[in-house]
Design a protein around this motif. Structure first.
Motif, mmCIF file in Angstrom:
data_model
loop_
_atom_site.group_PDB
_atom_site.id
_atom_site.type_symbol
_atom_site.label_atom_id
_atom_site.label_comp_id
_atom_site.label_asym_id
_atom_site.label_seq_id
_atom_site.Cartn_x
_atom_site.Cartn_y
_atom_site.Cartn_z
ATOM 1 N N SER A 81 15.268 -7.479 17.649
ATOM 2 C CA SER A 81 15.307 -8.812 17.037
ATOM 3 C C SER A 81 13.889 -9.300 16.778
ATOM 4 N N ILE A 82 13.773 -10.229 15.848
ATOM 5 C CA ILE A 82 12.477 -10.794 15.494
ATOM 6 C C ILE A 82 12.694 -12.131 14.808
ATOM 7 N N ALA A 83 11.808 -13.075 15.095
ATOM 8 C CA ALA A 83 11.819 -14.356 14.407
ATOM 9 C C ALA A 83 10.757 -14.310 13.311
ATOM 10 N N ILE A 84 11.101 -14.763 12.122
ATOM 11 C CA ILE A 84 10.197 -14.698 10.977
ATOM 12 C C ILE A 84 9.922 -16.107 10.482
ATOM 13 N N ALA A 85 8.651 -16.445 10.434
ATOM 14 C CA ALA A 85 8.256 -17.789 10.025
ATOM 15 C C ALA A 85 8.452 -17.974 8.526
ATOM 16 N N ALA A 86 8.448 -19.216 8.127
ATOM 17 C CA ALA A 86 8.613 -19.550 6.706
ATOM 18 C C ALA A 86 7.581 -18.806 5.870
ATOM 19 N N GLY A 87 8.011 -18.280 4.724
ATOM 20 C CA GLY A 87 7.125 -17.538 3.834
ATOM 21 C C GLY A 87 7.073 -16.057 4.088
ATOM 22 N N GLY A 88 7.750 -15.592 5.143
ATOM 23 C CA GLY A 88 7.753 -14.164 5.450
ATOM 24 C C GLY A 88 8.804 -13.413 4.654
ATOM 25 N N LEU A 89 8.635 -12.096 4.585
ATOM 26 C CA LEU A 89 9.583 -11.223 3.877
ATOM 27 C C LEU A 89 9.869 -10.015 4.742
ATOM 28 N N PHE A 90 11.132 -9.679 4.886
ATOM 29 C CA PHE A 90 11.595 -8.559 5.705
ATOM 30 C C PHE A 90 12.201 -7.532 4.755
ATOM 31 N N LEU A 91 11.591 -6.352 4.666
ATOM 32 C CA LEU A 91 11.959 -5.364 3.652
ATOM 33 C C LEU A 91 12.672 -4.165 4.268
ATOM 34 N N LEU A 92 13.833 -3.857 3.717
ATOM 35 C CA LEU A 92 14.575 -2.637 4.036
ATOM 36 C C LEU A 92 14.552 -1.745 2.803
ATOM 37 N N TYR A 93 14.534 -0.446 2.994
ATOM 38 C CA TYR A 93 14.384 0.487 1.874
ATOM 39 C C TYR A 93 14.977 1.827 2.277
ATOM 40 N N THR A 94 15.237 2.679 1.296
ATOM 41 C CA THR A 94 15.703 4.034 1.582
ATOM 42 C C THR A 94 14.539 5.013 1.423
ATOM 43 N N ASP A 95 14.747 6.235 1.889
ATOM 44 C CA ASP A 95 13.619 7.161 2.010
ATOM 45 C C ASP A 95 13.038 7.615 0.678
ATOM 46 N N GLY A 96 13.763 7.391 -0.435
ATOM 47 C CA GLY A 96 13.213 7.754 -1.735
ATOM 48 C C GLY A 96 11.938 7.003 -2.064
ATOM 49 N N LEU A 97 11.702 5.857 -1.380
ATOM 50 C CA LEU A 97 10.498 5.079 -1.635
ATOM 51 C C LEU A 97 9.268 5.694 -0.979
ATOM 52 N N ILE A 98 9.460 6.440 0.093
ATOM 53 C CA ILE A 98 8.306 6.885 0.882
ATOM 54 C C ILE A 98 8.167 8.394 0.997
ATOM 55 N N GLU A 99 9.228 9.146 0.770
ATOM 56 C CA GLU A 99 9.160 10.590 0.983
ATOM 57 C C GLU A 99 8.538 11.308 -0.204
ATOM 58 N N ARG A 100 7.773 12.348 0.102
ATOM 59 C CA ARG A 100 7.230 13.276 -0.881
ATOM 60 C C ARG A 100 7.489 14.690 -0.355
ATOM 61 N N PRO A 101 7.877 15.623 -1.231
ATOM 62 C CA PRO A 101 8.136 16.994 -0.769
ATOM 63 C C PRO A 101 6.915 17.584 -0.065
ATOM 64 N N GLY A 102 7.141 18.130 1.118
ATOM 65 C CA GLY A 102 6.085 18.804 1.861
ATOM 66 C C GLY A 102 5.091 17.876 2.523
ATOM 67 N N GLU A 103 5.329 16.574 2.506
ATOM 68 C CA GLU A 103 4.377 15.611 3.080
ATOM 69 C C GLU A 103 4.962 14.987 4.331
ATOM 70 N N ASP A 104 4.109 14.745 5.320
ATOM 71 C CA ASP A 104 4.551 14.090 6.544
ATOM 72 C C ASP A 104 4.993 12.661 6.231
ATOM 73 N N LEU A 105 6.087 12.227 6.861
ATOM 74 C CA LEU A 105 6.646 10.908 6.572
ATOM 75 C C LEU A 105 5.669 9.785 6.908
ATOM 76 N N SER A 106 4.805 10.012 7.884
ATOM 77 C CA SER A 106 3.861 8.967 8.281
ATOM 78 C C SER A 106 2.933 8.586 7.120
ATOM 79 N N LEU A 107 2.609 9.558 6.267
ATOM 80 C CA LEU A 107 1.758 9.260 5.115
ATOM 81 C C LEU A 107 2.464 8.333 4.138
ATOM 82 N N GLY A 108 3.765 8.551 3.960
ATOM 83 C CA GLY A 108 4.536 7.670 3.092
ATOM 84 C C GLY A 108 4.627 6.263 3.642
ATOM 85 N N LEU A 109 4.748 6.131 4.949
ATOM 86 C CA LEU A 109 4.801 4.806 5.563
ATOM 87 C C LEU A 109 3.455 4.087 5.412
ATOM 88 N N GLU A 110 2.359 4.831 5.611
ATOM 89 C CA GLU A 110 1.037 4.225 5.427
ATOM 90 C C GLU A 110 0.861 3.741 3.988
#
Length: 421
Positions: free
Chosen positions: A352-381
């Protein structure tokens, strides 16, 4: 030399189709390659279902102020009698390439179609031309006309079989691309029809979502998002990805989405409890081939425009919090195995988390961050950096720019769901 050209031409056209240019792009690329290798101008006329012809491509080397510009807008062509001597009509009637060894002037035309085509050839400065049908399985869908303008380099009967071969084989490639495009449109429509048409709001909390299909294949996928108001006044939200890129994955996605809705509405509870019941329901229904990652959560608004979220994460990439002030950061907790792996393994309590006014909480699927042969941490960065670069944009532009920046090739489906106030 000429005998080796068709293989290279068709290989290049196939590359254009694979790159996602579609059947229109493949037609233009075929015309461009013919001009590069064999002709001064190339014109493509296509037929619709009623037999009406339309000029769709004009590609070549401009030689005067009256010459058509490459990419000139398409024009409907006149109807023509069965005995028309227009190049298009002759090629369709004979179902074979036709040589025009001495292009006549427009005043020699015997019917409206021939007049339109001879006027165009005159504008091109054509002295000789070859018209070849685009035909697949006895179904002609157009004609390709190549021209040469130099008197000392005319088309002759020797080039007719070559142009006919290119047109025949090119028609197969283009027709395949056209069918591919139709299938992709159907697949995309099916995918979008299984997603919610609108999202609820819980003032001052708002939701916005995006779904972009993969560009590199015509298959449907298993990405989804959803949100609904629960009887106790909270707002439930979810995003997920069924493993696979086929109709089965899409069917499973729809099944999971509606099961999750029913479970949340029937007995609202902590998100981890709802996800556990979903996993157990699939196991009891003997659905061993269903596997998905997802996040399911609930939101409540607080005073002063802030809101609190609680969620359970079933093997999904972590949400990204973009506060009104400060650095974007990924929020963890509430973890568990993906759905369909082992329903007997306990899940962590919901995060759980409380988010102050003006904040944005983003959910996404792995197509946004994954690249073939690349570590997932790089996509998150990469996602974290992009979110900070785009910080301050309106939420709709934020999601659009984020998708375009991080998934420009769209090798996989991408779904995004943002909660903000």
């Amino acid at each position: 030399m000429d005998g080796a050209i068709p293989i290279r031409l068709l290989a290049d056209v196939t590359k254009a189709i694979t790159a996602g240019s579609g059947w229109e792009g493949s037609l233009r690329r075929l015309a461009e390659l013919l001009v590069e290798e064999l002709a001064d101008w190339c014109v493509v006329d296509l037929l619709d279902e009623s037999g009406q012809a339309r000029r769709v491509v004009v590609v070549g080397h401009a030689s005067g102020s009256d010459s058509p510009h490459p990419g000139e807008p398409s024009n409907l062509l006149p109807a023509w009698p069965e005995v028309s001597t227009a190049p298009l009509a002759q090629a369709l009637r004979r179902r074979a390439a036709v040589l025009i060894s001495d292009v006549p002037p427009p005043e020699k035309a015997a019917d409206p179609l021939e007049l339109a085509q001879l006027e165009l050839l005159a504008r091109l400065g054509a002295r000789t031309a070859i018209a070849a049908p685009l035909d697949v399985g006895g179904r002609p869908f157009g004609v390709i006309i190549v021209t040469r303008t130099a008197a000392d380099r005319p088309f002759t009967q020797a080039q007719v079989p070559l142009i006919e071969s290119i047109a025949r084989q090119g028609a197969l490639v283009v027709d395949h691309a056209r069918l591919y495009g139709q299938q992709r449109e159907i697949a995309t429509y099916l995918q979008r029809s299984l997603l919610p048409e609108s999202l609820p709001a819980l003032a001052p909390l708002h939701l916005i979502a995006r779904y972009t299909p993969a560009r590199t294949h015509a298959e449907v996928g298993g990405d989804w998002y959803d949100a609904l108001l629960l009887p106790d006044g909270t707002l439930a939200f979810t995003i997920g990805d069924v493993i696979g890129h086929d109709l089965r994955a899409t069917a499973r996605m729809s099944q999971l989405r509606h099961m999750l809705r029913a479970l949340a509405l029937d007995r609202p509870g902590p998100p981890d409890d709802v996800v556990c019941r979903l996993d157990q329901a699939l196991e009891n229904l003997h659905e061993p081939d269903v596997m998905a990652t997802l996040i399911f959560g609930v939101a409540r608004t607080l005073d002063a425009g802030s809101f609190v979220l609680a969620w359970s994460n079933a093997g999904h990439p972590p949400p990204l919090l973009v506060p009104a002030d400060g650095q974007a950061r990924f929020v963890t907790g509430g973890h568990g195995l993906p759905i369909g792996v082992d329903a007997s393994v306990p899940r962590e309590a919901a995060a759980s988390i409380a988010i102050a006014a003006g904040g944005l909480f983003l959910l996404y699927t792995d197509g946004l961050i994954e690249r073939p042969g690349e570590d997932l941490s790089l996509g998150l960065e990469r996602l974290g950096r992009a979110a900070m670069d785009l910080h301050g944009l309106p939420p709709d532009r934020f999601l659009d720019e984020l998708t375009e920046r991080l998934a420009p090739t769209r090798g996989d489906d991408v779904a995004l769901l943002a909660l903000y106030n």
